[in-house]
Design a protein around this motif. Structure first.
Motif, short mmCIF file in Angstrom:
data_model
loop_
_atom_site.label_atom_id
_atom_site.label_comp_id
_atom_site.label_asym_id
_atom_site.label_seq_id
_atom_site.Cartn_x
_atom_site.Cartn_y
_atom_site.Cartn_z
N SER A 92 0.82 -1.26 -0.09
CA SER A 92 0.07 -0.06 0.06
C SER A 92 0.80 1.20 0.10
O SER A 92 0.98 1.94 -0.89
N SER A 93 1.61 1.44 0.99
CA SER A 93 2.34 2.64 1.04
C SER A 93 3.57 2.81 0.17
O SER A 93 3.33 3.93 -0.43
N ILE A 94 4.50 1.94 0.34
CA ILE A 94 5.67 2.02 -0.67
C ILE A 94 5.35 1.81 -2.00
O ILE A 94 5.98 2.70 -2.83
N MET A 95 4.53 1.22 -2.36
CA MET A 95 3.98 0.98 -3.80
C MET A 95 3.36 2.22 -4.36
O MET A 95 3.44 2.66 -5.30
N LEU A 180 3.52 -17.98 5.97
CA LEU A 180 2.46 -17.41 5.28
C LEU A 180 1.10 -17.60 5.83
O LEU A 180 0.33 -16.75 5.94
N GLN A 181 1.00 -18.66 6.00
CA GLN A 181 -0.37 -19.14 6.71
C GLN A 181 -0.62 -18.77 8.16
O GLN A 181 -1.89 -19.02 8.60
N HIS A 182 0.56 -18.70 8.79
CA HIS A 182 0.29 -18.54 10.34
C HIS A 182 -0.53 -17.31 10.72
O HIS A 182 -0.11 -16.40 10.27
N SER A 183 -1.48 -17.55 11.49
CA SER A 183 -2.22 -16.21 11.95
C SER A 183 -2.54 -15.65 11.03
O SER A 183 -2.56 -14.44 11.25
N PHE A 184 -2.97 -15.70 10.00
CA PHE A 184 -3.47 -14.82 8.94
C PHE A 184 -4.58 -14.05 9.52
O PHE A 184 -5.72 -14.69 9.83
N LYS A 185 -4.94 -12.92 9.14
CA LYS A 185 -5.77 -11.98 9.52
C LYS A 185 -6.43 -11.59 8.16
O LYS A 185 -5.55 -10.48 7.57
N SER A 186 -7.46 -11.75 7.60
CA SER A 186 -7.96 -11.15 6.36
C SER A 186 -8.15 -9.62 6.61
O SER A 186 -8.19 -8.80 5.62
N TRP A 187 -8.35 -8.95 7.94
CA TRP A 187 -8.66 -7.62 7.76
C TRP A 187 -7.18 -6.73 7.24
O TRP A 187 -7.34 -5.50 6.80
N PHE A 188 -5.87 -7.40 7.39
CA PHE A 188 -4.76 -6.85 6.90
C PHE A 188 -4.91 -6.45 5.45
O PHE A 188 -4.56 -5.63 4.93
N VAL A 189 -5.51 -7.41 4.52
CA VAL A 189 -5.85 -7.05 3.07
C VAL A 189 -6.62 -6.16 2.86
O VAL A 189 -6.20 -5.44 2.24
N TRP A 190 -7.78 -6.02 3.74
CA TRP A 190 -8.80 -4.87 3.53
C TRP A 190 -8.21 -3.46 3.93
O TRP A 190 -8.26 -2.55 3.43
N MET A 191 -6.98 -3.73 4.93
CA MET A 191 -6.61 -2.37 5.57
C MET A 191 -5.74 -1.83 4.53
O MET A 191 -5.57 -0.62 4.28
N SER A 192 -5.18 -2.71 3.93
CA SER A 192 -3.99 -2.50 2.80
C SER A 192 -5.07 -1.73 1.56
O SER A 192 -4.30 -0.61 1.05
N ILE A 193 -6.00 -2.31 1.35
CA ILE A 193 -6.67 -1.60 0.22
C ILE A 193 -7.17 -0.34 0.69
O ILE A 193 -7.42 0.61 -0.28
N ILE A 194 -7.84 -0.24 1.78
CA ILE A 194 -8.60 1.14 2.44
C ILE A 194 -7.44 2.28 2.15
O ILE A 194 -7.85 3.20 1.82
N LYS A 195 -6.20 1.89 2.71
CA LYS A 195 -5.24 2.83 2.68
C LYS A 195 -5.01 3.11 1.31
O LYS A 195 -4.39 4.52 0.93
N SER A 196 -4.53 2.31 0.53
CA SER A 196 -4.24 2.60 -0.93
C SER A 196 -5.15 3.41 -1.63
O SER A 196 -4.95 4.42 -2.49
#
Length: 248
Positions: A92-95, A180-196
């Motif tokens: 999100s941010s660096i890209m 990559l699968q450990h303690s995955f939170k789907s909210w992090f994907v949405w947070m990245s999209i919202i910030k972008s």
């Protein structure tokens, strides 16, 4: 006073955005421009996004393995930290900082050239809302394509991490997959999209303002392009602090 100067610029920016976000006079022309800008600003940026994301994902994985991994930690920790960095900040941010240089300079130079060659003045004389006609398709196009760029960036970064696992033998692929699968939170994907989405608005609107309000000749067009990239980058970093705190 520098404060008064910046407040004046902010007021002019808000006035321009007020003119920009008005109902298009001809929806057919707006939709045509919207698709064109979405392709020009977003689709044409996919190549550089994929290339940078692939190598950044590979580098992050290597750095996590060499500098964080230790006998006292689980073997999947490198994959876990790689995923978190890609999702929370890079995709999100660096890209968006990278796109601010490519897309922002493009928008500012295009509108700045139209201003100094009096094409925008001609639109105003004909009674066309030049701000809405020229800027709104760019903003809407970036807002539409940005979530796809974020998803592509995250996926390609993970592919880069797997490339180091399979080709570079930095760590076993099974350990990377487990991390990559450990303690995955789907909210992090949405947070990245919202910030972008916030960053996409900055990337498109701030350079549009710099180019639309340029005064003088061709030399000032180059200056406005530089100012657009710098201003967009600073605003992205500044807003990233508050968005991260707000969404976490």
């Amino acid at each position: 006073m520098i404060i008064i100067r910046y407040l004046t610029i902010f007021g002019r920016y808000m006035q321009l955005m007020g003119r920009t976000f008005s109902v298009p006079e001809r929806m057919r022309m707006f939709f045509k421009s919207y698709v064109k800008e979405m392709a020009q600003l977003g689709v044409n940026s996919i190549g550089i996004v994929l290339l940078i994301s692939f190598f950044i994902g590979a580098v992050i994985c290597i750095q996590m393995k060499l500098n964080i991994q230790s006998p006292w930690m689980p073997r999947w920790v490198s994959g876990y930290t790689t995923r978190e960095i890609l999702l929370l900040e890079f995709s999100s941010s660096i890209m968006c900082l990278i796109l601010a240089g490519k897309v922002g300079s493009n928008i500012a130079s295009e509108l700045g050239t139209m201003r100094v060659t009096q094409q925008i003045d001609a639109l105003d004389i004909m009674g066309v809302n030049s701000a809405s006609y020229l800027i709104l398709p760019k903003i809407m196009g970036m807002l539409t394509i940005m979530p796809f760029l974020v998803i592509f960036s995250s996926a390609t970064g993970i592919l880069g991490a797997y490339a180091t696992a399979y080709v570079g033998h930095v760590l076993p692929p099974d350990d990377l997959t487990l991390g990559l699968q450990h303690s995955f939170k789907s909210w992090f994907v949405w947070m990245s999209i919202i910030k972008s989405e916030f960053f996409a608005f900055i990337i498109s609107s701030v350079p549009a303002f710099c180019g639309y309000t340029v005064e003088g000749g061709s030399v000032n067009v180059g200056k406005s392009s530089t100012d657009a990239v710098v201003s967009s980058s600073v605003l992205i970093l500044f807003s990233d602090v508050f968005l991260t705190q707000l969404l976490s």
